[in-house]
Design an enzyme around this catalytic site. Structure first.
Site, PDB file in Angstrom:
ATOM      1  N   ASN A 166       0.872  -1.182   0.000  1.00  0.00           N
ATOM      2  CA  ASN A 166       0.000   0.000   0.000  1.00  0.00           C
ATOM      3  C   ASN A 166       0.903   1.225   0.000  1.00  0.00           C
ATOM      4  O   ASN A 166       1.517   1.552   1.014  1.00  0.00           O
ATOM      5  CB  ASN A 166      -0.883  -0.019   1.266  1.00  0.00           C
ATOM      6  CG  ASN A 166      -1.642   1.282   1.455  1.00  0.00           C
ATOM      7  OD1 ASN A 166      -1.762   2.085   0.527  1.00  0.00           O
ATOM      8  ND2 ASN A 166      -2.139   1.512   2.661  1.00  0.00           N
ATOM      9  N   TRP A 167       0.979   1.876  -1.162  1.00  0.00           N
ATOM     10  CA  TRP A 167       1.887   3.024  -1.284  1.00  0.00           C
ATOM     11  C   TRP A 167       1.316   4.296  -0.656  1.00  0.00           C
ATOM     12  O   TRP A 167       1.998   5.305  -0.584  1.00  0.00           O
ATOM     13  CB  TRP A 167       2.203   3.288  -2.766  1.00  0.00           C
ATOM     14  CG  TRP A 167       3.248   2.373  -3.329  1.00  0.00           C
ATOM     15  CD1 TRP A 167       3.710   1.199  -2.787  1.00  0.00           C
ATOM     16  CD2 TRP A 167       3.978   2.568  -4.543  1.00  0.00           C
ATOM     17  NE1 TRP A 167       4.674   0.665  -3.584  1.00  0.00           N
ATOM     18  CE2 TRP A 167       4.868   1.475  -4.676  1.00  0.00           C
ATOM     19  CE3 TRP A 167       3.976   3.552  -5.531  1.00  0.00           C
ATOM     20  CZ2 TRP A 167       5.739   1.354  -5.759  1.00  0.00           C
ATOM     21  CZ3 TRP A 167       4.833   3.425  -6.617  1.00  0.00           C
ATOM     22  CH2 TRP A 167       5.705   2.335  -6.716  1.00  0.00           C
TER      23      TRP A 167
ATOM     24  N   HIS B  52      -9.241   1.309   5.081  1.00  0.00           N
ATOM     25  CA  HIS B  52      -7.954   1.492   5.768  1.00  0.00           C
ATOM     26  C   HIS B  52      -8.173   2.444   6.951  1.00  0.00           C
ATOM     27  O   HIS B  52      -8.974   3.375   6.869  1.00  0.00           O
ATOM     28  CB  HIS B  52      -6.920   2.062   4.790  1.00  0.00           C
ATOM     29  CG  HIS B  52      -5.536   2.064   5.355  1.00  0.00           C
ATOM     30  ND1 HIS B  52      -5.105   3.023   6.238  1.00  0.00           N
ATOM     31  CD2 HIS B  52      -4.502   1.201   5.196  1.00  0.00           C
ATOM     32  CE1 HIS B  52      -3.846   2.749   6.580  1.00  0.00           C
ATOM     33  NE2 HIS B  52      -3.460   1.648   5.959  1.00  0.00           N
TER      34      HIS B  52
ATOM     35  N   GLU C 189      -5.066  -4.840  10.814  1.00  0.00           N
ATOM     36  CA  GLU C 189      -4.043  -3.817  10.973  1.00  0.00           C
ATOM     37  C   GLU C 189      -4.297  -3.048  12.272  1.00  0.00           C
ATOM     38  O   GLU C 189      -5.098  -2.096  12.288  1.00  0.00           O
ATOM     39  CB  GLU C 189      -4.087  -2.828   9.809  1.00  0.00           C
ATOM     40  CG  GLU C 189      -3.846  -3.456   8.457  1.00  0.00           C
ATOM     41  CD  GLU C 189      -3.243  -2.453   7.494  1.00  0.00           C
ATOM     42  OE1 GLU C 189      -2.138  -2.713   7.001  1.00  0.00           O
ATOM     43  OE2 GLU C 189      -3.853  -1.402   7.256  1.00  0.00           O
TER      44      GLU C 189
ATOM     45  N   GLY D 292       2.942   2.141  10.834  1.00  0.00           N
ATOM     46  CA  GLY D 292       3.961   3.183  10.683  1.00  0.00           C
ATOM     47  C   GLY D 292       4.703   3.518  11.967  1.00  0.00           C
ATOM     48  O   GLY D 292       5.403   4.528  12.030  1.00  0.00           O
TER      49      GLY D 292
ATOM     50  N   GLY E  52       2.891  -1.147   4.292  1.00  0.00           N
ATOM     51  CA  GLY E  52       2.883   0.279   3.940  1.00  0.00           C
ATOM     52  C   GLY E  52       4.283   0.732   3.573  1.00  0.00           C
ATOM     53  O   GLY E  52       4.773   0.501   2.474  1.00  0.00           O
ATOM     54  N   GLY E  53       4.960   1.369   4.529  1.00  0.00           N
ATOM     55  CA  GLY E  53       6.266   1.991   4.284  1.00  0.00           C
ATOM     56  C   GLY E  53       7.265   1.109   3.548  1.00  0.00           C
ATOM     57  O   GLY E  53       7.935   1.568   2.617  1.00  0.00           O
TER      58      GLY E  53
HETATM   59  C1  PEP Z   1      -0.546   0.308   6.219  1.00  0.00           C
HETATM   60  O1  PEP Z   1      -0.689   1.515   6.285  1.00  0.00           O
HETATM   61  O2  PEP Z   1      -1.386  -0.407   5.636  1.00  0.00           O
HETATM   62  C2  PEP Z   1       0.644  -0.274   6.846  1.00  0.00           C
HETATM   63  C3  PEP Z   1       0.631  -1.544   7.135  1.00  0.00           C
HETATM   64  O3  PEP Z   1       1.692   0.584   7.084  1.00  0.00           O
HETATM   65  P1  PEP Z   1       3.166   0.215   7.650  1.00  0.00           P
HETATM   66  O4  PEP Z   1       3.590  -1.082   7.024  1.00  0.00           O
HETATM   67  O5  PEP Z   1       4.015   1.364   7.229  1.00  0.00           O
HETATM   68  O6  PEP Z   1       3.027   0.086   9.134  1.00  0.00           O
END
Ligand code: PEP
Length: 256
Positions: free
Chosen positions: A12-13, A99, A169, A175, A236-237
């Site tokens: 997920n960008w 999300h 999540e 993040g 995400g990141g």
């Molecule tokens: C997300 O926002 O879906 C996520 C999992 O972010 P991160 O991997 O950066 O925690």
């Protein structure tokens, strides 16, 4: 021990990426070799401005392209919105809905998320429905109750509701570099699988998967992806750099 199907690894960008970032997707596609194809399925969800170009570039590469949100209607007077049909028309196969950033910054309710998941299915897209507790839910011991409520409100409970993916999540893990304990991840994933069986019917379906999301990186992916009831990860990141995303994919266990 339950069976371990091929892991589903989704990037997920968020609101990151200009056209030059398509090079990262090209690098991911290039690195998606025969071993990785055996062990995992890859989907990258760039911002909507890149979906068409990314999908066009990905033709023949076997990685899939998804989007991060969709409107509930197919078309109409909804200025600035993008429908699931438009995403499918651009070559997307998947869309993330609900999300936590959209639930919090755009005040999306469980009902909105369910309508979006239904819109995705109507357009032939696979919805990835996100659920997760906040830190205060967790500290209050309400994690399971919150997840139960979000699933009941957000997952379309009809015979037409598959393929369906739920991403667990925890909001406090997104993040932040923090992750739940492995025991907590397994407990919540087992619970989600059971709830999905209750909502959608208990027949085993390879089209029904539960992903973990929240601070997954190359260094912790192997242990998380190996956990029972975890069918993959939403990243995400660490999905923004091809090297990191591929390292996470390489950490997926062989299916059994
Ligand atoms: C997300 O926002 O879906 C996520 C999992 O972010 P991160 O991997 O950066 O925690």
């Amino acid at each position: 021990m339950t069976a371990k199907p091929r892991s589903l690894i989704v990037g997920n960008w968020k609101m990151n990426g200009l056209r030059r970032s398509l090079a990262e997707i090209a690098q991911i596609a290039q690195g998606y070799d025969a071993k990785l194809r055996r062990d995992c399925e890859l989907i990258v969800c760039p911002p909507v401005t890149l979906v068409y170009l990314a999908a066009k570039d990905a033709v023949g590469s076997r990685i899939a392209i998804g989007a991060q949100d969709c409107h509930i209607e197919a078309s109409g007077a909804f200025t600035g919105e993008i429908s699931a049909e438009m995403l499918a028309d651009c070559g997307a196969t998947t869309v993330i809905v609900g999300h936590s950033e959209r639930r919090s910054y755009n005040a999306e309710t469980d009902g909105d998320v369910k309508s979006k998941a239904l819109a995705a299915l109507r357009a032939g897209l696979m919805p990835i429905i996100c659920v997760g507790e906040t830190n205060s839910d967790r500290e209050g011991g309400h994690t399971i109750a919150v997840i139960k409520r979000q699933l009941a409100g957000s997952v379309p409970g009809s015979a037409d509701s598959e393929p369906i993916v739920v991403a667990y999540e925890p909001v406090w893990a997104i993040g932040t570099g923090l992750t739940p304990t492995h025991a907590d991840i397994v407990e919540v994933h087992r619970f989600i699988h059971r709830e999905l069986n209750a909502l959608l019917g208990s027949h085993a379906s390879p089209l029904r998967r539960v992903l973990y999301g929240g601070s997954v990186k190359p260094s912790n992916a192997k242990d998380i992806l190996a956990l029972e009831y975890v069918d993959g990860a939403l990243i995400g990141g660490a999905s923004l750099k091809a090297e990191d995303f591929l390292a996470i994919a390489r950490a997926a266990p062989a299916p059994r």
